[in-house]
Design an enzyme around this catalytic site. Structure first.
Site, PDB file in Angstrom:
ATOM      1  N   ARG A   4      25.638  36.642 -23.364  1.00 24.46           N
ATOM      2  CA  ARG A   4      24.634  37.714 -23.283  1.00 24.46           C
ATOM      3  C   ARG A   4      25.080  38.934 -24.082  1.00 24.46           C
ATOM      4  O   ARG A   4      24.279  39.589 -24.750  1.00 24.46           O
ATOM      5  CB  ARG A   4      24.389  38.108 -21.820  1.00 24.46           C
ATOM      6  CG  ARG A   4      23.655  37.069 -20.995  1.00 24.46           C
ATOM      7  CD  ARG A   4      23.165  37.657 -19.684  1.00 24.46           C
ATOM      8  NE  ARG A   4      24.241  38.127 -18.832  1.00 24.46           N
ATOM      9  CZ  ARG A   4      24.860  37.396 -17.920  1.00 24.46           C
ATOM     10  NH1 ARG A   4      24.517  36.128 -17.749  1.00 24.46           N
ATOM     11  NH2 ARG A   4      25.832  37.907 -17.179  1.00 24.46           N
TER      12      ARG A   4
ATOM     13  N   ASP B 248      10.639  28.881 -17.906  1.00 34.25           N
ATOM     14  CA  ASP B 248      11.382  28.152 -16.871  1.00 34.25           C
ATOM     15  C   ASP B 248      10.379  27.362 -16.030  1.00 34.25           C
ATOM     16  O   ASP B 248       9.210  27.756 -15.925  1.00 34.25           O
ATOM     17  CB  ASP B 248      12.185  29.099 -15.981  1.00 34.25           C
ATOM     18  CG  ASP B 248      13.372  28.406 -15.322  1.00 34.25           C
ATOM     19  OD1 ASP B 248      14.509  28.539 -15.833  1.00 34.25           O
ATOM     20  OD2 ASP B 248      13.172  27.701 -14.310  1.00 34.25           O
TER      21      ASP B 248
ATOM     22  N   ALA C 242       9.924  22.805 -20.206  1.00 35.09           N
ATOM     23  CA  ALA C 242      10.295  23.480 -21.458  1.00 35.09           C
ATOM     24  C   ALA C 242       9.904  22.665 -22.682  1.00 35.09           C
ATOM     25  O   ALA C 242       9.439  23.224 -23.688  1.00 35.09           O
ATOM     26  CB  ALA C 242      11.792  23.767 -21.465  1.00 35.09           C
TER      27      ALA C 242
ATOM     28  N   ASP D  81      19.137  26.999 -23.251  1.00 32.66           N
ATOM     29  CA  ASP D  81      20.218  26.961 -22.252  1.00 32.66           C
ATOM     30  C   ASP D  81      19.809  26.079 -21.070  1.00 32.66           C
ATOM     31  O   ASP D  81      19.581  26.568 -19.955  1.00 32.66           O
ATOM     32  CB  ASP D  81      20.524  28.385 -21.793  1.00 32.66           C
ATOM     33  CG  ASP D  81      21.707  28.443 -20.829  1.00 32.66           C
ATOM     34  OD1 ASP D  81      22.486  27.472 -20.783  1.00 32.66           O
ATOM     35  OD2 ASP D  81      21.828  29.456 -20.112  1.00 32.66           O
TER      36      ASP D  81
ATOM     37  N   CYS E 278      26.138  23.545 -20.410  1.00 33.88           N
ATOM     38  CA  CYS E 278      27.106  23.711 -19.328  1.00 33.88           C
ATOM     39  C   CYS E 278      27.542  22.341 -18.809  1.00 33.88           C
ATOM     40  O   CYS E 278      28.111  22.226 -17.717  1.00 33.88           O
ATOM     41  CB  CYS E 278      26.518  24.559 -18.190  1.00 33.88           C
ATOM     42  SG  CYS E 278      24.994  23.892 -17.495  1.00 33.88           S
TER      43      CYS E 278
END
Length: 393
Positions: A207, A246, A275, A295, A335
């Protein structure tokens, strides 16, 4: 105490600080054992190698806590939690919310502790840490002195090990929102119903990184926005237009709350839904953006899913490049431990080539220091962020 006897040569990796003993590395078990039990790990000659707890039904049979012949008790737990917290105290100059304990990265596999201002969210991810539940809670109270502790042990691993999933207040009280201050931004944290333990603290560095590329003419698209970490950073830089995507209504509700919390009046909109479909909708409309962040959640849980994961990112990047204007920047973030930086590089390059885009890498980020990456434990490196910019051919 039960002893786990290793096959010849398998002790070397434990002595080199790797904490996981896999089932195919075990020659025999001396004694009776259940999930969560503390056991000694030994060589064929019964030489002590380490001590840890059994977590059958997960990727590792034994999670080693120490290579010293020391007692695993309340003092051991207290010292590990205290040492981890002390290492992070300097971060409170930047933020009031940190990951206070990170599983293998801090020496207790399966334990996650996030400190949100004066409140704590804790996650007991396996049967081993579950056996030390009270010792862990007592240590959190002593070291961090929180006003409240909330449990977010709603993870699949526990069910696999015969331990029920749990959530709820285990000490004090938890407010509906905790206000996080982070690099000049404010975020309302929902510890009870927010994703993971309440917020994605691991994106702090990313960020901060992207903000230097933003300005008043920037059109910013935040895909898989969660509660709007990147969106708020973009609005802080007075971007011309910010859109958050989202599928979770509650996540987008938090986005809008955070917009109001920061006192913004810029052009900010949210889009709820899948998405992949929404990106294609934007492509069909002929929309264009200057910066896009991709992300997605960690959907790749096993090595066998890597091919599917690469296809997943390729499709996202393909639509991302169709939406980016000349000179645009794409952030491709994972992630998932099993998706490597090299995977991201390759799928991003292939998608760019398909769309006739030449790319310059402008940055690579990993997780911040309160999510420590231990060189000897590859699994502790899970977050990778690739930032690329389209340049003229």
């Amino acid at each position: 105490m039960t002893s786990i006897i290793l096959k010849k040569g398998k002790e070397n990796k434990i002595r080199n600080f790797y904490p996981n003993v896999f089932k195919d590395e075990v020659e025999s078990v001396v004694g009776n054992v259940e999930n969560g039990d503390i056991v000694d790990v030994c060589t064929r000659d019964m030489e002590f190698v380490g001590r840890g707890y059994v977590t059958d039904s997960t990727s590792a049979y034994v999670r080693v806590l120490t290579t010293k012949d020391e007692k695993i008790d309340k003092n051991f737990i207290l010292n590990r939690i205290k040492n981890a917290y002390e290492k992070r105290k300097h971060l409170f100059n930047e933020t009031n919310c940190v990951r206070a304990f990170f599983s293998e990265g801090d020496g207790i596999p399966g334990l996650i502790i996030d400190k949100f201002d004066k409140y704590v969210a804790v996650q007991f991810r396996n049967s081993g840490v579950e056996k030390f539940r009270q010792e862990i809670i007592n240590s959190i109270k002593k070291v961090m002195k929180p006003k409240g502790i909330y449990e977010r042990s709603d993870v699949e691993n526990r069910t696999l090990e015969g331990v029920e999933q749990k959530t709820g207040v285990i000490f004090g009280e938890i407010p509906e929102r905790v206000i996080m201050e982070d690099n000049g931004l404010k975020y309302g944290i929902d510890i009870i119903d927010g994703q993971k333990t309440g917020f994605f603290l691991d994106q702090r560095d990313s960020r901060k990184f992207i903000r230097k590329y933003l300005g008043t003419s920037t059109r910013f698209l935040d895909v898989f926005s969660s509660s709007g970490g990147f969106s708020m950073a973009a609005l802080k830089e007075n971007c011309q237009k910010v859109v958050a995507i989202d599928k979770e209504p509650h996540a987008l509700e938090l986005c809008r709350e955070n917009y109001q919390l920061n006192g913004y009046d810029g052009n900010f909109t949210t889009m709820e839904g899948d998405a992949f479909l929404l990106l294609k909708t934007l492509v069909g409309r002929g929309e264009k953006f200057d910066v896009i962040t991709l992300d997605p959640p960690s959907l790749i849980k096993r090595k066998s899913d890597i091919r599917r994961g690469r296809d997943f990112f390729y499709d996202l990047c393909d639509d991302g490049f169709k939406l980016l204007d000349d000179g645009g920047i794409l952030g491709v973030i994972t992630c998932a431990y099993h998706i490597s930086l090299q995977d991201l590089l390759e799928v991003t390059r292939m998608a760019a080539s398909k769309n006739g885009k030449l790319l310059q890498v402008i940055g690579i980020n990993y997780q911040p220091e309160d999510h420590p990456w231990i060189l000897h434990v590859p699994e502790t490196l899970y977050l990778k962020a690739l930032w690329v910019k389209i340049i003229n051919n």
